[in-house]
Design an enzyme around this catalytic site. Structure first.
Site: not given
Lengths: 126, 550
Positions: B91, B411, B495
């Site tokens: 993220y 990822h 998110r």
């Protein structure tokens, strides 16, 4: 400038990644980036805090699981504490550049002195 | 070196000199080699011009130094990007949203300030990781569990502020909900405490959340309105036992009932751990299965069975029924967890089974019961976060395997929140499969959702990040399409990676983007110079807004 990898370091990386670390002599001198010798006892603590969760023995340790496949059929242990052939430069390279899903570690996480300690512990006499 | 728009070399150098005065020479990083350590190791834009990179990093040791850094940033205009442990990988990691920002690395602020076993709470600084907290709680001899995300190398503060989730009881696995009181350095350097902490002599900062007046804590989650320097968290007292119950249903059409019953049992407080769903026929293991820390098998499953799960029509259901009979593998599985005294969790399991019995032919395994502490052997086998123990074992999902000789290098996740129904699971799979086909990507296995949140499901699709620009571009395009199509159907992301902040914010557009404009109003009021994390979660300060929408 985005890439941190100068041609020289990229070349070093390629050597480590493709040839594996078994090419280095066991018990290589644990010289750190600043050329000073680390403290293996302190290095054991660094290993326990930052490395063991992935690199100890057992199925819950992904680094070891991955290296077990990489080194299958070779006389190289998968768990890092059992390695005796890791030179300080290799350890420093992987810690500061990462490999596969392992990210690089910042100096606020593992200081240069702690990196030398870690190398000293991994290269200790056994 | 990249500088942010409007910052010249002279201003940058003034900022660096100021940072050095604020925190000491040793803790300001400007060399190319040191700044590279702040790259997002999993960036989906690796080595592309748009990869987000820092210009420098500054690492304060205490709140006073954070305040001093904020003053320098305001004086010079150089934005700072606070990170806690920098492990928000997938993220954004430790890289800023706006290239050229200086990372404000809070890792050195790593004190566990209080462990109150009687109140079952802790007070921590942002640089404390879940592993650090676990060691501190254990060293203190306190019988408290930590609700950890997977992996556990992140920060309780950072993860809560990104609104991450964990694995134990609902009130703890929602990490932001589990917090009680925060301390924040505002963009102007002022120090704020929320909740009861606003009272100078407060005796209940980690006991009562709201304090007096508007409860503003939420403003500091997924935002850029300040730098959180302390947070309290409520913890779960170690239970006497944990019981793991396994449920199996054989018909494709049983999924809606299975989801409905699990949801009711959870809302009614009978199931009090995180449930999950899987499919033995598809070899889809249930996430966070305590029997295995390994993720789903990558072994091949008959393509026609996969396609049947996506289609779900009469012929598909007949095929699935035939395969269930032939293989003896159930179509669906559910896993329910109970924490508490052993007598109580056994009774809860019996009550749950009574409810599940309304599904024709439902079957159960004998329950597994764990006592604590876990043995060394158990620790090597189980999914540790189910038992309040941080772990990195989740990375087994991307390591080198016989089927994948080259390990993954990163990822990214596409994570929409969807209704908690079986019907929604079927629909989402169908819709997303269409996009995968359109984009020329292999169809992923039929997806089953995460159950972190009490009343919603989260349909996480993990995409690799690579060091191949063409491949990264392809995945990004697919994710952009998924975001837009999901929003069109009313499914929004909880998110997202930095690359998609603006795209996701744009989907929360009710009332002519009233929410985004509200964020911008607050941003401009609190941070008129736009020096804290410009662009984070799609909130841009006035100086960086195209055409100044304010």
């Amino acid at each position: 400038m985005i890439s941190p990898r100068s041609p020289a370091t990229a070349l070093v990386a390629a050597a480590f990644l493709t040839a594996g670390c078994g090419i280095y002599a066991a018990g290589a001198a644990p010289a750190g980036a600043a050329g000073t010798i680390g403290d293996p006892r302190a290095g054991e603590q660094v290993y326990a805090k930052w490395c063991g969760e992935c690199h100890d023995k057992g199925p819950n340790h992904p680094g070891t699981q991955s290296l077990a496949i990489k080194y299958r059929g070779k006389d190289i242990p998968a768990a890092l504490p059992e390695r005796t052939d890791l030179p300080a430069e290799a350890i420093a390279y992987f810690v500061r550049h990462g490999v596969a899903l392992m990210p690089q570690f910042r100096k606020t996480e593992i200081t240069e002195a702690q990196l030398r300690d870690l190398s000293a512990w991994l290269a200790r006499e056994r | 070196m990249t500088l942010p728009p409007g910052i010249d070399q002279a201003a940058f150098e003034r900022a660096i000199a100021g940072f050095r005065r604020a925190v000491g020479e040793e803790w300001v990083f400007t060399s190319q080699e040191d700044v590279a350590l702040y790259r997002d190791a999993y960036s989906p834009m690796w080595n592309e011009p748009d990869e987000r990179v820092a210009s420098a990093a500054v690492a304060p040791a205490d709140v006073g130094e954070v305040q001093a850094v904020m003053r320098v940033a305001n004086d010079t205009g150089l934005p700072v990007y606070p990170i806690s442990t920098g492990k928000n990988l997938g993220y954004g990691g430790s890289a800023p949203t706006l290239s050229g920002s200086a990372v404000l690395d809070l890792k050195r602020m790593d004190r566990v300030l209080d462990i109150d076993e009687a109140n079952a709470s802790v007070l921590v600084e942002p640089g404390v990781s879940y592993f650090d907290l676990y060691r501190a709680v254990r060293d203190a001899g306190a019988k408290l569990w930590i609700d950890c995300p997977d992996p556990g190398w992140g920060s309780p503060i950072g993860n809560a502020l990104d609104r991450g989730g964990g694995y134990t009881r609902a009130q703890f696995r929602n990490h932001f909900d589990a917090h009680c009181g925060m301390e924040v350095v505002l963009p102007d350097g002022a120090l704020l405490r929320t909740g009861m902490g606003a009272m100078p002599e407060a005796k209940t900062w980690q006991q009562y959340k709201a304090g007096f007046g508007p409860w503003i804590d939420g403003l500091f989650s997924q935002s850029n309105f300040g730098v959180v320097t302390k947070m309290g968290f409520w913890m779960m007292p170690e239970p006497e036992a944990a019981l793991i119950g396994r449920v199996y249903a054989d018909r494709y059409e049983d999924l809606p009932a299975l989801v409905r019953i699990v949801t009711h049992l959870e809302n009614a407080g009978i199931v009090n751990g995180m449930p999950g769903f899987g499919s033995p026929l598809l070899q889809r293991r249930i996430p966070a299965d305590p029997r295995s820390s390994a993720p789903n098998d990558s072994s091949a499953v008959d393509r026609s069975v996969h396609d049947a799960f996506y289609d779900g029509d009469k012929a598909a259901r007949a095929l699935i029924a035939e395969r269930v009979r032939a293989t003896g593998s159930s179509c669906w599985s559910a896993l329910v967890k109970f924490y508490g005294p052993e007598r109580m969790v056994r009774l809860q399991w019996e009550l749950a089974k009574e409810r599940f019995a309304e599904i024709p032919g439902v079957r159960f395994d004998e329950p597994e019961i764990y006592g604590f502490p876990l043995s060394d052997e158990e620790l090597e086998q189980v999914h540790k976060p189910t038992f309040g123990i941080p772990s990195l074992a989740i990375f087994n999902f991307g390591i080198r395997t016989d089927l994948r000789p080259e390990p993954m290098v990163g990822h990214q996740a596409f994570s929409p929140v969807i209704p908690r129904t079986g019907e929604a699971i079927f629909e989402v799979n169908k819709v997303f499969a269409g996009i995968f086909r359109d984009e020329g990507l292999p169809l992923p296995p039929f997806n089953l959702p995460g159950c972190v949140w009490e009343r919603a499901l989260m349909m996480i699709t993990i995409f690799p990040t690579t060091h191949d620009e063409a491949l990264n571009t392809k995945y990004r395009r697919a994710i952009q399409r998924l975001i837009a199509e999901a929003a069109r159907r009313g499914w929004g992301e909880y998110r997202t990676p930095v690359a998609y902040y603006d795209a996701v914010m744009a989907t929360y557009s009710f009332g002519d983007n009233a929410l985004r404009r509200f964020h911008e109003t607050i941003k401009d009021a609190l941070d008129p110079n736009g020096i804290v994390s410009p662009g984070r979660y799609g909130i841009w300060p006035r100086r960086n807004r195209a055409g100044d929408r304010a």
